[in-house]
Design an enzyme around this catalytic site. Structure first.
Site, PDB file in Angstrom:
ATOM      1  N   LYS A  14      35.829 -16.624 -27.935  1.00 29.86           N
ATOM      2  CA  LYS A  14      36.204 -15.296 -28.433  1.00 29.86           C
ATOM      3  C   LYS A  14      36.879 -15.365 -29.798  1.00 29.86           C
ATOM      4  O   LYS A  14      36.529 -14.632 -30.712  1.00 29.86           O
ATOM      5  CB  LYS A  14      37.228 -14.680 -27.469  1.00 29.86           C
ATOM      6  CG  LYS A  14      36.694 -13.579 -26.630  1.00 29.86           C
ATOM      7  CD  LYS A  14      37.789 -12.918 -25.815  1.00 29.86           C
ATOM      8  CE  LYS A  14      38.680 -13.887 -25.081  1.00 29.86           C
ATOM      9  NZ  LYS A  14      39.624 -13.264 -24.165  1.00 29.86           N
ATOM     10  N   ARG A  89      42.599  -5.062 -20.093  1.00 26.62           N
ATOM     11  CA  ARG A  89      42.589  -6.169 -19.138  1.00 26.62           C
ATOM     12  C   ARG A  89      42.136  -5.704 -17.758  1.00 26.62           C
ATOM     13  O   ARG A  89      41.730  -6.490 -16.942  1.00 26.62           O
ATOM     14  CB  ARG A  89      44.004  -6.750 -18.971  1.00 26.62           C
ATOM     15  CG  ARG A  89      44.409  -7.765 -20.013  1.00 26.62           C
ATOM     16  CD  ARG A  89      43.959  -9.155 -19.660  1.00 26.62           C
ATOM     17  NE  ARG A  89      44.902 -10.235 -19.893  1.00 26.62           N
ATOM     18  CZ  ARG A  89      45.205 -10.787 -21.056  1.00 26.62           C
ATOM     19  NH1 ARG A  89      44.709 -10.320 -22.160  1.00 26.62           N
ATOM     20  NH2 ARG A  89      46.018 -11.803 -21.135  1.00 26.62           N
ATOM     21  N   ARG A 128      40.169 -28.379 -26.550  1.00 25.16           N
ATOM     22  CA  ARG A 128      40.739 -27.431 -27.507  1.00 25.16           C
ATOM     23  C   ARG A 128      42.048 -27.930 -28.106  1.00 25.16           C
ATOM     24  O   ARG A 128      42.922 -28.422 -27.416  1.00 25.16           O
ATOM     25  CB  ARG A 128      40.984 -26.101 -26.790  1.00 25.16           C
ATOM     26  CG  ARG A 128      41.532 -25.030 -27.707  1.00 25.16           C
ATOM     27  CD  ARG A 128      41.384 -23.688 -27.097  1.00 25.16           C
ATOM     28  NE  ARG A 128      42.316 -23.456 -26.009  1.00 25.16           N
ATOM     29  CZ  ARG A 128      42.391 -22.304 -25.368  1.00 25.16           C
ATOM     30  NH1 ARG A 128      41.599 -21.315 -25.689  1.00 25.16           N
ATOM     31  NH2 ARG A 128      43.264 -22.148 -24.400  1.00 25.16           N
ATOM     32  N   ARG A 163      47.417 -27.130 -25.709  1.00 26.29           N
ATOM     33  CA  ARG A 163      48.235 -26.214 -24.906  1.00 26.29           C
ATOM     34  C   ARG A 163      48.574 -26.839 -23.560  1.00 26.29           C
ATOM     35  O   ARG A 163      47.735 -27.442 -22.920  1.00 26.29           O
ATOM     36  CB  ARG A 163      47.475 -24.910 -24.668  1.00 26.29           C
ATOM     37  CG  ARG A 163      47.533 -23.963 -25.840  1.00 26.29           C
ATOM     38  CD  ARG A 163      46.637 -22.780 -25.659  1.00 26.29           C
ATOM     39  NE  ARG A 163      46.825 -22.103 -24.386  1.00 26.29           N
ATOM     40  CZ  ARG A 163      46.487 -20.838 -24.159  1.00 26.29           C
ATOM     41  NH1 ARG A 163      45.970 -20.121 -25.131  1.00 26.29           N
ATOM     42  NH2 ARG A 163      46.659 -20.286 -22.987  1.00 26.29           N
ATOM     43  N   ARG A 174      43.042 -19.773 -13.988  1.00 25.89           N
ATOM     44  CA  ARG A 174      42.826 -18.713 -14.981  1.00 25.89           C
ATOM     45  C   ARG A 174      41.390 -18.194 -14.916  1.00 25.89           C
ATOM     46  O   ARG A 174      41.146 -17.002 -15.020  1.00 25.89           O
ATOM     47  CB  ARG A 174      43.098 -19.238 -16.396  1.00 25.89           C
ATOM     48  CG  ARG A 174      44.561 -19.495 -16.675  1.00 25.89           C
ATOM     49  CD  ARG A 174      44.888 -19.295 -18.155  1.00 25.89           C
ATOM     50  NE  ARG A 174      44.102 -20.117 -19.072  1.00 25.89           N
ATOM     51  CZ  ARG A 174      44.403 -21.351 -19.423  1.00 25.89           C
ATOM     52  NH1 ARG A 174      45.451 -21.941 -18.924  1.00 25.89           N
ATOM     53  NH2 ARG A 174      43.667 -22.002 -20.283  1.00 25.89           N
TER      54      ARG A 174
HETATM   55  P1  AMP Z   1      47.169 -14.011 -24.273  1.00 33.40           P
HETATM   56  O1  AMP Z   1      47.539 -14.445 -25.659  1.00 33.40           O
HETATM   57  O2  AMP Z   1      45.972 -13.113 -24.220  1.00 33.40           O
HETATM   58  O3  AMP Z   1      47.074 -15.181 -23.308  1.00 33.40           O
HETATM   59  O4  AMP Z   1      48.384 -13.096 -23.754  1.00 33.40           O
HETATM   60  C1  AMP Z   1      49.690 -13.605 -23.681  1.00 33.40           C
HETATM   61  C2  AMP Z   1      50.590 -12.671 -22.876  1.00 33.40           C
HETATM   62  O5  AMP Z   1      50.664 -11.386 -23.518  1.00 33.40           O
HETATM   63  C3  AMP Z   1      50.115 -12.353 -21.451  1.00 33.40           C
HETATM   64  O6  AMP Z   1      50.530 -13.335 -20.522  1.00 33.40           O
HETATM   65  C4  AMP Z   1      50.815 -11.015 -21.194  1.00 33.40           C
HETATM   66  O7  AMP Z   1      52.185 -11.193 -20.916  1.00 33.40           O
HETATM   67  C5  AMP Z   1      50.698 -10.336 -22.559  1.00 33.40           C
HETATM   68  N1  AMP Z   1      49.457  -9.543 -22.655  1.00 33.40           N
HETATM   69  C6  AMP Z   1      48.364  -9.807 -23.414  1.00 33.40           C
HETATM   70  N2  AMP Z   1      47.416  -8.850 -23.283  1.00 33.40           N
HETATM   71  C7  AMP Z   1      47.920  -7.935 -22.402  1.00 33.40           C
HETATM   72  C8  AMP Z   1      47.434  -6.715 -21.850  1.00 33.40           C
HETATM   73  N3  AMP Z   1      46.214  -6.210 -22.159  1.00 33.40           N
HETATM   74  N4  AMP Z   1      48.230  -6.046 -20.968  1.00 33.40           N
HETATM   75  C9  AMP Z   1      49.445  -6.506 -20.643  1.00 33.40           C
HETATM   76  N5  AMP Z   1      49.965  -7.653 -21.120  1.00 33.40           N
HETATM   77  C10 AMP Z   1      49.227  -8.381 -22.001  1.00 33.40           C
END
Ligand code: AMP
Length: 219
Positions: A14, A89, A128, A163, A174
């Site tokens: 992505k 999400r 990665r 990571r 995940r």
């Molecule tokens: P990511 O970078 O996509 O792994 O997101 C990191 C963190 O940001 C997640 O664990 C959530 O705490 C928050 N987060 C990201 N996208 C969303 C979303 N659409 N709704 C709610 N929390 C989000």
């Protein structure tokens, strides 16, 4: 110009696709996780709440997430189209997003679901490496994504790291959660006739396919 929602399991490429499209066409590149990380440092109560949820690895509360996305897509850089990664999400967010688009007089655009065989997900995530400084990702198992100098970012010369949640077990969890939640989202957008499934094996082929879809949609 079209707005794009990118749906894909982690490791499906992505971030790379979003980067190519935003460099080439000037789309704003919006990662919801990054929007959250930026909003957690402004000293407000909202920032504190975001930090608490993010640190527990849980979804940030609905209302805060919606306010943030509304603020972000109202910025001038989104006027000519944007790519959304990490939002919506779930179905509740998708429904709320529809209303926000209507209020802002914006179009849903297209939803791209990037698909890859499951074994490739593990290979990609295990290989990665992410830049500590700018977040650009590389892959030590893929010639196209090798950094020019080992362990160093081509763009900003930041240090590359792996990571801590890219272990096989954490990845498996995940991936399972992702498929469970997004099936509903995929059906939802399919019914609206805006969903496209695009294989994400080779970045150049994926980009060409997405460009074709965007071209067909340029009204
Ligand atoms: P990511 O970078 O996509 O792994 O997101 C990191 C963190 O940001 C997640 O664990 C959530 O705490 C928050 N987060 C990201 N996208 C969303 C979303 N659409 N709704 C709610 N929390 C989000």
């Amino acid at each position: 110009m079209k707005n794009i929602i990118l749906l894909a399991v982690q490791g499906a490429g992505k971030g790379s696709l979003a980067r190519v499209l935003s460099d080439k066409y000037g789309y704003a590149n919006i990662s919801m996780g990054e929007v959250m990380r930026n909003a957690r440092n402004d000293g407000t109560q909202r920032a504190k709440t975001i930090a608490e949820y993010q640190d527990r690895g849980e979804l940030v509360p609905f209302d805060i997430t919606l306010d943030l996305i509304k603020e972000r897509i109202s910025q001038p850089d989104c006027e000519n189209g944007y790519i959304l990664d990490g939002f919506p999400r779930d179905l509740a967010q998708a429904e709320a997003y529809k209303k926000i688009l209507k209020d802002l007089n914006k179009d849903i655009g297209v939803v791209i679901n990037l698909t890859i065989p499951e074994e490739l997900i593990y290979q990609r995530l295990a290989g990665r490496r992410t830049c500590k400084n700018c977040g650009k990702t590389y892959n030590i198992y893929s010639e196209k994504f090798l950094p020019k100098q080992e362990g160093v970012c081509d763009v900003c010369h930041g240090e590359l790291y792996q990571r801590s949640d890219d272990t096989e077990e954490a990845i498996k969890k995940r991936v399972e959660t992702y498929f469970h939640v997004t099936t509903a989202l995929i059906d939802y957008y399919k019914k609206q006739g805006v969903l496209y499934e695009v294989p994400s094996i080779d970045i150049d082929e994926t980009t060409a396919e997405v460009e074709k879809i965007l071209g067909e949609h340029n009204d």
